[in-house]
Design a protein around this motif. Structure first.
Motif, PDB file in Angstrom:
ATOM      1  N   ARG A 156      -2.654  13.656   5.733  1.00 56.32           N
ATOM      2  CA  ARG A 156      -2.630  12.972   4.442  1.00 56.32           C
ATOM      3  C   ARG A 156      -3.704  11.899   4.316  1.00 56.32           C
ATOM      4  NH1 ARG A 156       3.337  11.281   2.783  1.00 56.32           N
ATOM      5  NH2 ARG A 156       3.420  10.262   4.821  1.00 56.32           N
ATOM      6  N   LEU A 157      -4.515  11.759   5.357  1.00 57.01           N
ATOM      7  CA  LEU A 157      -5.594  10.772   5.341  1.00 57.01           C
ATOM      8  C   LEU A 157      -6.933  11.504   5.303  1.00 57.01           C
ATOM      9  CD1 LEU A 157      -4.209   8.265   7.994  1.00 57.01           C
ATOM     10  CD2 LEU A 157      -4.044   8.109   5.507  1.00 57.01           C
ATOM     11  N   PRO A 158      -7.638  11.449   4.180  1.00 53.08           N
ATOM     12  CA  PRO A 158      -8.908  12.176   4.083  1.00 53.08           C
ATOM     13  C   PRO A 158      -9.979  11.533   4.958  1.00 53.08           C
ATOM     14  CG  PRO A 158      -8.608  10.770   2.168  1.00 53.08           C
ATOM     15  CD  PRO A 158      -7.336  10.677   2.962  1.00 53.08           C
ATOM     16  N   ASN A 159     -10.958  12.307   5.306  1.00 54.37           N
ATOM     17  CA  ASN A 159     -12.141  11.826   6.023  1.00 54.37           C
ATOM     18  C   ASN A 159     -11.886  11.518   7.499  1.00 54.37           C
ATOM     19  OD1 ASN A 159     -13.482  11.901   3.505  1.00 54.37           O
ATOM     20  ND2 ASN A 159     -12.816   9.811   3.054  1.00 54.37           N
ATOM     21  N   LEU A 160     -10.699  11.808   8.013  1.00 48.01           N
ATOM     22  CA  LEU A 160     -10.442  11.589   9.434  1.00 48.01           C
ATOM     23  C   LEU A 160     -11.068  12.705  10.260  1.00 48.01           C
ATOM     24  CD1 LEU A 160      -6.738  10.428   9.970  1.00 48.01           C
ATOM     25  CD2 LEU A 160      -8.818   9.058  10.079  1.00 48.01           C
ATOM     26  N   LEU A 161     -11.537  12.333  11.415  1.00 45.49           N
ATOM     27  CA  LEU A 161     -11.981  13.310  12.398  1.00 45.49           C
ATOM     28  C   LEU A 161     -11.854  12.668  13.776  1.00 45.49           C
ATOM     29  CD1 LEU A 161     -15.881  13.588  12.306  1.00 45.49           C
ATOM     30  CD2 LEU A 161     -14.636  11.917  10.968  1.00 45.49           C
ATOM     31  N   GLY A 162     -11.885  13.478  14.779  1.00 44.97           N
ATOM     32  CA  GLY A 162     -11.726  12.926  16.121  1.00 44.97           C
ATOM     33  C   GLY A 162     -11.988  13.971  17.168  1.00 44.97           C
ATOM     34  N   GLY A 163     -11.874  13.550  18.416  1.00 44.44           N
ATOM     35  CA  GLY A 163     -12.109  14.466  19.514  1.00 44.44           C
ATOM     36  C   GLY A 163     -11.233  14.123  20.698  1.00 44.44           C
ATOM     37  N   ALA A 164     -11.048  15.083  21.579  1.00 43.83           N
ATOM     38  CA  ALA A 164     -10.242  14.891  22.782  1.00 43.83           C
ATOM     39  C   ALA A 164     -10.923  15.541  23.965  1.00 43.83           C
ATOM     40  CB  ALA A 164      -8.851  15.485  22.590  1.00 43.83           C
ATOM     41  N   ASP A 190     -13.156  -2.778   7.933  1.00 48.49           N
ATOM     42  CA  ASP A 190     -11.851  -3.286   7.517  1.00 48.49           C
ATOM     43  C   ASP A 190     -11.282  -2.531   6.319  1.00 48.49           C
ATOM     44  OD1 ASP A 190     -12.062  -6.489   8.753  1.00 48.49           O
ATOM     45  OD2 ASP A 190     -13.877  -5.358   8.383  1.00 48.49           O
ATOM     46  N   TYR A 191     -12.170  -2.093   5.413  1.00 50.25           N
ATOM     47  CA  TYR A 191     -11.727  -1.576   4.131  1.00 50.25           C
ATOM     48  C   TYR A 191     -11.663  -0.055   4.075  1.00 50.25           C
ATOM     49  CZ  TYR A 191     -12.330  -6.430   2.976  1.00 50.25           C
ATOM     50  OH  TYR A 191     -12.212  -7.805   2.984  1.00 50.25           O
ATOM     51  N   SER A 192     -11.892   0.617   5.181  1.00 45.73           N
ATOM     52  CA  SER A 192     -11.664   2.061   5.198  1.00 45.73           C
ATOM     53  C   SER A 192     -10.177   2.322   4.989  1.00 45.73           C
ATOM     54  CB  SER A 192     -12.127   2.667   6.529  1.00 45.73           C
ATOM     55  OG  SER A 192     -11.218   2.337   7.567  1.00 45.73           O
ATOM     56  N   LEU A 203       0.836  -1.197   0.000  1.00 48.14           N
ATOM     57  CA  LEU A 203       0.000   0.000   0.000  1.00 48.14           C
ATOM     58  C   LEU A 203       0.872   1.247   0.000  1.00 48.14           C
ATOM     59  CD1 LEU A 203      -2.147  -2.124   0.939  1.00 48.14           C
ATOM     60  CD2 LEU A 203      -3.131  -0.316   2.342  1.00 48.14           C
ATOM     61  N   ALA A 204       0.415   2.268  -0.705  1.00 49.83           N
ATOM     62  CA  ALA A 204       1.129   3.535  -0.757  1.00 49.83           C
ATOM     63  C   ALA A 204       0.116   4.667  -0.799  1.00 49.83           C
ATOM     64  CB  ALA A 204       2.042   3.585  -1.983  1.00 49.83           C
ATOM     65  N   LEU A 205       0.482   5.799  -0.222  1.00 53.06           N
ATOM     66  CA  LEU A 205      -0.431   6.935  -0.198  1.00 53.06           C
ATOM     67  C   LEU A 205      -0.752   7.428  -1.605  1.00 53.06           C
ATOM     68  CD1 LEU A 205       0.927   8.954   2.859  1.00 53.06           C
ATOM     69  CD2 LEU A 205      -1.328   7.886   2.659  1.00 53.06           C
ATOM     70  N   GLY A 206       0.142   7.161  -2.550  1.00 47.83           N
ATOM     71  CA  GLY A 206      -0.108   7.580  -3.921  1.00 47.83           C
ATOM     72  C   GLY A 206      -1.315   6.911  -4.549  1.00 47.83           C
ATOM     73  N   GLY A 207      -1.726   5.755  -4.012  1.00 45.17           N
ATOM     74  CA  GLY A 207      -2.887   5.062  -4.544  1.00 45.17           C
ATOM     75  C   GLY A 207      -4.170   5.374  -3.796  1.00 45.17           C
ATOM     76  N   ARG A 208      -4.098   6.291  -2.865  1.00 44.88           N
ATOM     77  CA  ARG A 208      -5.225   6.581  -1.977  1.00 44.88           C
ATOM     78  C   ARG A 208      -6.489   6.984  -2.731  1.00 44.88           C
ATOM     79  NH1 ARG A 208      -4.378  12.022   0.869  1.00 44.88           N
ATOM     80  NH2 ARG A 208      -5.169  12.665  -1.179  1.00 44.88           N
ATOM     81  N   ASP A 209      -6.387   7.954  -3.612  1.00 41.60           N
ATOM     82  CA  ASP A 209      -7.578   8.483  -4.274  1.00 41.60           C
ATOM     83  C   ASP A 209      -8.221   7.440  -5.185  1.00 41.60           C
ATOM     84  OD1 ASP A 209      -7.161  10.841  -2.952  1.00 41.60           O
ATOM     85  OD2 ASP A 209      -6.267  11.889  -4.649  1.00 41.60           O
ATOM     86  N   GLU A 210      -7.394   6.671  -5.888  1.00 42.39           N
ATOM     87  CA  GLU A 210      -7.943   5.627  -6.757  1.00 42.39           C
ATOM     88  C   GLU A 210      -8.637   4.553  -5.923  1.00 42.39           C
ATOM     89  OE1 GLU A 210      -6.564   2.670 -10.424  1.00 42.39           O
ATOM     90  OE2 GLU A 210      -5.051   3.868  -9.368  1.00 42.39           O
ATOM     91  N   TYR A 211      -8.049   4.215  -4.787  1.00 42.13           N
ATOM     92  CA  TYR A 211      -8.682   3.233  -3.906  1.00 42.13           C
ATOM     93  C   TYR A 211     -10.026   3.759  -3.396  1.00 42.13           C
ATOM     94  CZ  TYR A 211      -9.747   0.239   0.017  1.00 42.13           C
ATOM     95  OH  TYR A 211     -10.407  -0.617   0.870  1.00 42.13           O
ATOM     96  N   LEU A 212     -10.059   5.001  -2.943  1.00 41.51           N
ATOM     97  CA  LEU A 212     -11.296   5.560  -2.392  1.00 41.51           C
ATOM     98  C   LEU A 212     -12.398   5.628  -3.442  1.00 41.51           C
ATOM     99  CD1 LEU A 212      -9.861   8.366  -0.083  1.00 41.51           C
ATOM    100  CD2 LEU A 212     -11.013   6.264   0.627  1.00 41.51           C
TER     101      LEU A 212
END
Length: 292
Positions: free
Chosen positions: A197-205, A29-31, A8-17
């Motif tokens: 570099r990871l789209p769609n991430l969100l979180g809270g603290a 599992d597949y996110s 896996l590589a970040l360069g393939g991220r958009d095509e995978y999504l």
């Protein structure tokens, strides 16, 4: 034509999504963040075909995962990968059914209860109303009464704090820290270090007296479902897990219908904890063997 498998590589991220968006049943599992976080632990590799992404893990042994793409518009009886036979894990139930129908007599399906995703209603876990959630609401109330807390969304400038808290959490759990927790710790670090570099991430603290005592790392699977990948709370703060869970969904989950809290991996304690939040549904998965 399918390309050769490669790490896996970040360069393939958009095509995978783009392929994942066409998948009719999205399980945790597949996110992309899940794949990226665990790719070194499992030795994950992918191969891009014309319409699907094929995934496999190479550690501790080579085994294939389900293909990602539009399952329902494919003539699986002519798929070269399936015609060669093989074993697949983490296969969503809908795809297992599609394969069984397309390849009669050639598909052996077995239960994989430990991999089922627990899915909840955001409205229920943010409100915690009624008798079913009485214990959770009581613990939340104790937390909010006993501690001068602040809730903040997670952003890239919080990452060092998350890593520091995670290190402290591991020290606290050191007596029971096994290979699984050590691997999870590495996966958490990998995800949060690549936050931007990871789209769609969100979180809270949640902080008490300026110190981070709990955090959640989540990802939008689609427009209606969140998946919570990691959630940690510091020792010594009663109700901290109920607090971070409820506060995150109250503040950042209101645009979503469902929240996916992943699998229990066959751990009885984890299964009991996940069931105690009253799941609305399960996303079932299967282990599948295709005969050549």
């Amino acid at each position: 034509m399918k390309r050769a498998f490669e790490p896996l590589a970040l360069g393939g991220r958009d095509e995978y999504l783009a392929r994942l968006a066409r998948c009719p049943q999205k399980v945790s599992d597949y996110s992309f963040a899940n794949l990226w976080g665990w790719c070194e632990e499992y030795g994950l590799e992918w191969s891009f075909g014309d319409s699907h992404v094929w995934l496999r893990q190479t550690r501790p042994e080579t085994v294939y995962w389900a293909p990602v793409g539009p399952w329902e518009t494919v003539d699986w009886s002519r798929c070269p990968t399936l015609n060669g036979g093989g074993s697949f894990i983490r296969v969503p139930a809908r795809l297992a059914d599609i394969w069984s129908e397309a390849l009669p007599g050639r598909v052996e399906v077995s239960e994989a209860r430990e991999h089922w995703d627990y899915v909840y209603l955001v409205s229920e876990l943010s409100a915690l109303s009624g008798n079913r959630f009485h214990k959770k609401k009581n613990l939340l109330n104790q937390f909010t009464k006993n501690y001068a807390y602040e809730y903040h969304p997670l952003t890239a400038d919080c990452i060092e704090e998350v890593l520091q808290m995670q290190m402290e959490w591991c020290v606290w759990r050191e007596a029971e820290c096994d290979a699984t927790l050590a691997a999870e710790n590495r996966a958490i670090a990998r995800v949060v270090k690549d936050w931007d570099r990871l789209p769609n991430l969100l979180g809270g603290a949640v902080r008490v007296e300026g110190r981070m005592i709990a955090y959640t790392v989540a990802e939008a699977l689609d427009d209606s479902m969140l998946v919570i990948h990691f959630e940690k709370g510091s020792n010594g703060f009663k109700g901290v897990y109920q607090a971070v869970n409820q506060m995150f969904l109250e503040h950042q989950g209101q645009g979503f219908t469902h929240v996916n809290r992943e699998q229990d991996l066959g751990d009885e304690g984890l299964r009991k904890a996940k069931l105690s939040y009253n799941p609305a549904l399960f996303l079932e998965k299967r282990a599948v063997r295709v005969l050549a």
